[in-house]
Write a protein that holds these residues in place. Structure first.
Motif, PDB file in Angstrom:
ATOM      1  N   PRO A 132       0.832  -1.212   0.000  1.00  0.00           N
ATOM      2  CA  PRO A 132       0.000   0.000   0.000  1.00  0.00           C
ATOM      3  C   PRO A 132       0.858   1.249   0.000  1.00  0.00           C
ATOM      4  O   PRO A 132       1.927   1.282   0.623  1.00  0.00           O
ATOM      5  CB  PRO A 132      -0.799  -0.118   1.309  1.00  0.00           C
ATOM      6  N   LEU A 133       0.407   2.258  -0.695  1.00  0.00           N
ATOM      7  CA  LEU A 133       1.097   3.540  -0.634  1.00  0.00           C
ATOM      8  C   LEU A 133       1.015   4.094   0.787  1.00  0.00           C
ATOM      9  O   LEU A 133      -0.034   3.995   1.435  1.00  0.00           O
ATOM     10  CB  LEU A 133       0.456   4.540  -1.601  1.00  0.00           C
ATOM     11  N   PRO A 134       2.100   4.654   1.299  1.00  0.00           N
ATOM     12  CA  PRO A 134       2.017   5.256   2.641  1.00  0.00           C
ATOM     13  C   PRO A 134       1.068   6.445   2.624  1.00  0.00           C
ATOM     14  O   PRO A 134       0.969   7.165   1.628  1.00  0.00           O
ATOM     15  CB  PRO A 134       3.460   5.679   2.918  1.00  0.00           C
ATOM     16  N   GLN A 135       0.390   6.636   3.753  1.00  0.00           N
ATOM     17  CA  GLN A 135      -0.551   7.753   3.829  1.00  0.00           C
ATOM     18  C   GLN A 135       0.167   9.092   3.856  1.00  0.00           C
ATOM     19  O   GLN A 135      -0.385  10.107   3.424  1.00  0.00           O
ATOM     20  CB  GLN A 135      -1.411   7.600   5.084  1.00  0.00           C
ATOM     21  N   ALA A 136       1.365   9.084   4.387  1.00  0.00           N
ATOM     22  CA  ALA A 136       2.108  10.341   4.504  1.00  0.00           C
ATOM     23  C   ALA A 136       3.597  10.079   4.387  1.00  0.00           C
ATOM     24  O   ALA A 136       4.083   9.009   4.744  1.00  0.00           O
ATOM     25  CB  ALA A 136       1.801  11.015   5.841  1.00  0.00           C
ATOM     26  N   THR A 137       4.315  11.070   3.862  1.00  0.00           N
ATOM     27  CA  THR A 137       5.777  11.014   3.782  1.00  0.00           C
ATOM     28  C   THR A 137       6.325  12.395   4.119  1.00  0.00           C
ATOM     29  O   THR A 137       5.801  13.413   3.647  1.00  0.00           O
ATOM     30  CB  THR A 137       6.249  10.611   2.370  1.00  0.00           C
ATOM     31  N   ARG A 138       7.339  12.430   4.959  1.00  0.00           N
ATOM     32  CA  ARG A 138       8.008  13.700   5.264  1.00  0.00           C
ATOM     33  C   ARG A 138       9.476  13.560   4.911  1.00  0.00           C
ATOM     34  O   ARG A 138      10.106  12.536   5.188  1.00  0.00           O
ATOM     35  CB  ARG A 138       7.872  14.045   6.743  1.00  0.00           C
ATOM     36  N   THR A 139      10.037  14.599   4.309  1.00  0.00           N
ATOM     37  CA  THR A 139      11.447  14.618   3.942  1.00  0.00           C
ATOM     38  C   THR A 139      12.176  15.650   4.788  1.00  0.00           C
ATOM     39  O   THR A 139      11.726  16.797   4.895  1.00  0.00           O
ATOM     40  CB  THR A 139      11.621  14.937   2.454  1.00  0.00           C
ATOM     41  N   LEU A 140      13.272  15.211   5.394  1.00  0.00           N
ATOM     42  CA  LEU A 140      14.068  16.071   6.271  1.00  0.00           C
ATOM     43  C   LEU A 140      15.471  16.222   5.700  1.00  0.00           C
ATOM     44  O   LEU A 140      15.990  15.290   5.079  1.00  0.00           O
ATOM     45  CB  LEU A 140      14.166  15.465   7.671  1.00  0.00           C
ATOM     46  N   LEU A 141      16.068  17.391   5.920  1.00  0.00           N
ATOM     47  CA  LEU A 141      17.451  17.617   5.509  1.00  0.00           C
ATOM     48  C   LEU A 141      18.237  18.079   6.725  1.00  0.00           C
ATOM     49  O   LEU A 141      17.810  18.993   7.441  1.00  0.00           O
ATOM     50  CB  LEU A 141      17.537  18.657   4.398  1.00  0.00           C
ATOM     51  N   ALA A 142      19.352  17.407   6.981  1.00  0.00           N
ATOM     52  CA  ALA A 142      20.228  17.787   8.078  1.00  0.00           C
ATOM     53  C   ALA A 142      21.627  18.015   7.532  1.00  0.00           C
ATOM     54  O   ALA A 142      22.124  17.211   6.744  1.00  0.00           O
ATOM     55  CB  ALA A 142      20.251  16.690   9.148  1.00  0.00           C
ATOM     56  N   PRO A 179      13.747   4.839   9.082  1.00  0.00           N
ATOM     57  CA  PRO A 179      13.303   5.730   8.001  1.00  0.00           C
ATOM     58  C   PRO A 179      13.162   4.970   6.686  1.00  0.00           C
ATOM     59  O   PRO A 179      13.794   3.933   6.474  1.00  0.00           O
ATOM     60  CB  PRO A 179      14.430   6.763   7.915  1.00  0.00           C
ATOM     61  N   ALA A 180      12.313   5.510   5.816  1.00  0.00           N
ATOM     62  CA  ALA A 180      12.183   4.904   4.486  1.00  0.00           C
ATOM     63  C   ALA A 180      13.486   5.033   3.715  1.00  0.00           C
ATOM     64  O   ALA A 180      13.886   4.115   2.993  1.00  0.00           O
ATOM     65  CB  ALA A 180      11.036   5.561   3.719  1.00  0.00           C
ATOM     66  N   THR A 181      14.159   6.162   3.860  1.00  0.00           N
ATOM     67  CA  THR A 181      15.445   6.366   3.186  1.00  0.00           C
ATOM     68  C   THR A 181      16.347   7.225   4.056  1.00  0.00           C
ATOM     69  O   THR A 181      15.879   8.082   4.811  1.00  0.00           O
ATOM     70  CB  THR A 181      15.295   7.072   1.813  1.00  0.00           C
ATOM     71  N   ASP A 210       7.984   7.625   6.485  1.00  0.00           N
ATOM     72  CA  ASP A 210       6.652   7.439   5.917  1.00  0.00           C
ATOM     73  C   ASP A 210       5.821   6.513   6.792  1.00  0.00           C
ATOM     74  O   ASP A 210       6.330   5.866   7.716  1.00  0.00           O
ATOM     75  CB  ASP A 210       6.731   6.933   4.469  1.00  0.00           C
ATOM     76  N   GLY A 211       4.530   6.476   6.493  1.00  0.00           N
ATOM     77  CA  GLY A 211       3.593   5.661   7.254  1.00  0.00           C
ATOM     78  C   GLY A 211       2.293   6.417   7.434  1.00  0.00           C
ATOM     79  O   GLY A 211       1.924   7.259   6.606  1.00  0.00           O
ATOM     80  N   SER A 212       1.574   6.140   8.518  1.00  0.00           N
ATOM     81  CA  SER A 212       0.371   6.909   8.826  1.00  0.00           C
ATOM     82  C   SER A 212       0.782   8.308   9.282  1.00  0.00           C
ATOM     83  O   SER A 212       1.936   8.514   9.705  1.00  0.00           O
ATOM     84  CB  SER A 212      -0.427   6.224   9.931  1.00  0.00           C
ATOM     85  N   PRO A 213      -0.121   9.293   9.225  1.00  0.00           N
ATOM     86  CA  PRO A 213       0.251  10.637   9.693  1.00  0.00           C
ATOM     87  C   PRO A 213       0.767  10.642  11.126  1.00  0.00           C
ATOM     88  O   PRO A 213       1.703  11.385  11.451  1.00  0.00           O
ATOM     89  CB  PRO A 213      -1.064  11.418   9.560  1.00  0.00           C
ATOM     90  N   GLU A 214       0.175   9.807  11.981  1.00  0.00           N
ATOM     91  CA  GLU A 214       0.603   9.751  13.376  1.00  0.00           C
ATOM     92  C   GLU A 214       2.023   9.173  13.487  1.00  0.00           C
ATOM     93  O   GLU A 214       2.854   9.698  14.248  1.00  0.00           O
ATOM     94  CB  GLU A 214      -0.374   8.903  14.194  1.00  0.00           C
ATOM     95  N   GLU A 215       2.292   8.099  12.728  1.00  0.00           N
ATOM     96  CA  GLU A 215       3.625   7.490  12.747  1.00  0.00           C
ATOM     97  C   GLU A 215       4.677   8.462  12.231  1.00  0.00           C
ATOM     98  O   GLU A 215       5.766   8.595  12.804  1.00  0.00           O
ATOM     99  CB  GLU A 215       3.636   6.224  11.883  1.00  0.00           C
ATOM    100  N   VAL A 216       4.331   9.165  11.163  1.00  0.00           N
ATOM    101  CA  VAL A 216       5.293  10.097  10.562  1.00  0.00           C
ATOM    102  C   VAL A 216       5.587  11.237  11.530  1.00  0.00           C
ATOM    103  O   VAL A 216       6.754  11.618  11.698  1.00  0.00           O
ATOM    104  CB  VAL A 216       4.739  10.625   9.219  1.00  0.00           C
ATOM    105  N   GLU A 217       4.548  11.774  12.176  1.00  0.00           N
ATOM    106  CA  GLU A 217       4.766  12.867  13.100  1.00  0.00           C
ATOM    107  C   GLU A 217       5.630  12.396  14.277  1.00  0.00           C
ATOM    108  O   GLU A 217       6.546  13.119  14.714  1.00  0.00           O
ATOM    109  CB  GLU A 217       3.423  13.383  13.611  1.00  0.00           C
ATOM    110  N   HIS A 218       5.381  11.199  14.775  1.00  0.00           N
ATOM    111  CA  HIS A 218       6.185  10.657  15.877  1.00  0.00           C
ATOM    112  C   HIS A 218       7.635  10.501  15.452  1.00  0.00           C
ATOM    113  O   HIS A 218       8.561  10.898  16.178  1.00  0.00           O
ATOM    114  CB  HIS A 218       5.615   9.319  16.322  1.00  0.00           C
ATOM    115  N   ASP A 219       7.860   9.891  14.286  1.00  0.00           N
ATOM    116  CA  ASP A 219       9.235   9.648  13.831  1.00  0.00           C
ATOM    117  C   ASP A 219       9.964  10.953  13.559  1.00  0.00           C
ATOM    118  O   ASP A 219      11.157  11.076  13.863  1.00  0.00           O
ATOM    119  CB  ASP A 219       9.219   8.777  12.557  1.00  0.00           C
TER     120      ASP A 219
END
Length: 286
Positions: free
Chosen positions: A211-221, A243-245, A277-286
């Motif tokens: 399944p496509l993840p419901q949400a994905t966030r990209t971070l740069l450090a 992380p997904a990547t 990536d994952g559910s919005p709740e999982e993504v926000e937690h991670d």
């Protein structure tokens, strides 16, 4: 190859119309890959059906002629090395997505299907095929299987081996073999995946869909020292978060990329690009 005229005449009788190519002006293009020219084949068979592959391999095996399978040629590992003494077997015309089953989360595809084209068909259904090599828009599923391709998402989702439920392949003598992940005994499916066409030619693959993840966030450090970036990767994984990547770029790589396609990356730092990536709740937690 000793007698091109004879081989061309013989093979033409067994193959689909237009499958055989022997024009010397066209042959060099079939011997190049992502990095450049790897060699020039004696003749090319552009298979349109599984039977073209069967007949080519039977004919070549009986006469001791090498056969070199190729797909889109996007690999950087010299996955095929044709010579004038070989037949090059081009699989790109076998490019049909035969079936997508959302309930079973499977897709049945031919080897010439582009990874990116498959993803485009899956996305409206809410699914994806997880292996995502950088060449996904132009590389084929058959080539991905031959190379056991991964991609940035392999950290979390694994490589091609983890997403193939089964294949149909043709052996060197022309026999057709079905291999499945649930077969008992030695893992022959795992042996075929990544063998670069040396053990068999994949003619059909049954792929696992996700399944496509419901949400994905990209971070740069960014970091003033590359060692700090490496330490952060270890620290992230130690938390249990996967992380997904995670992509690492040093200063030399960043300057190269910025000179080609400026995007505003810092030129005086090492960088990590991280997807969660994952559910919005999982993504926000991670």
């Amino acid at each position: 190859m000793s007698d091109i005229v004879s081989i061309t005449s013989d093979l033409t009788r067994y193959l689909s119309h237009g499958a055989l190519l022997s024009d010397p002006t066209e042959l060099p293009a079939y011997g190049s890959d992502f990095w450049g020219q790897r060699g020039t084949p004696g003749v090319v068979v552009r298979a349109a059906h599984t039977q073209d592959i069967v007949e080519t391999l039977r004919y070549a095996a009986a006469r001791g002629i090498p056969v070199i399978p190729r797909a889109a040629g996007t690999n950087g590992s010299a996955g095929f090395l044709p010579t004038s003494a070989s037949i090059l077997l081009d699989l790109r015309r076998l490019n049909r997505v035969r079936h997508i089953d959302p309930e079973l989360r499977e897709a049945i595809v031919e080897p010439g299907v582009l990874n990116g084209d498959l993803q485009a068909q899956l996305a409206p259904l809410g699914f994806r095929y997880s292996p995502d090599p950088a060449s996904a828009p132009i590389s084929t599923i058959g080539g991905n299987i031959a190379e056991n391709a991964g991609g940035p998402r392999c950290l979390k989702y694994g490589v091609t081996f983890h997403h193939v439920h089964g294949v149909e392949c043709v052996l060197a003598n022309g026999d057709i073999l079905q291999l499945n992940a649930l077969d008992t005994g030695p893992d022959l499916l795992g042996v075929i995946i990544g063998s670069e066409g040396t053990l068999g030619v994949v003619t059909q693959a049954r792929l696992k869909l996700s399944p496509l993840p419901q949400a994905t966030r990209t971070l740069l450090a960014s970091f003033d020292q590359p060692e700090k970036a490496a330490t952060l990767v270890s620290s992230i994984l130690a938390t249990g978060i996967l992380p997904a990547t995670i992509e690492y770029l040093d200063q030399q790589a960043i300057r190269l990329f910025e000179s080609y396609a400026p995007t505003g990356y810092p030129l005086d730092a090492a960088v990590l690009i991280i997807d969660v990536d994952g559910s919005p709740e999982e993504v926000e937690h991670d």
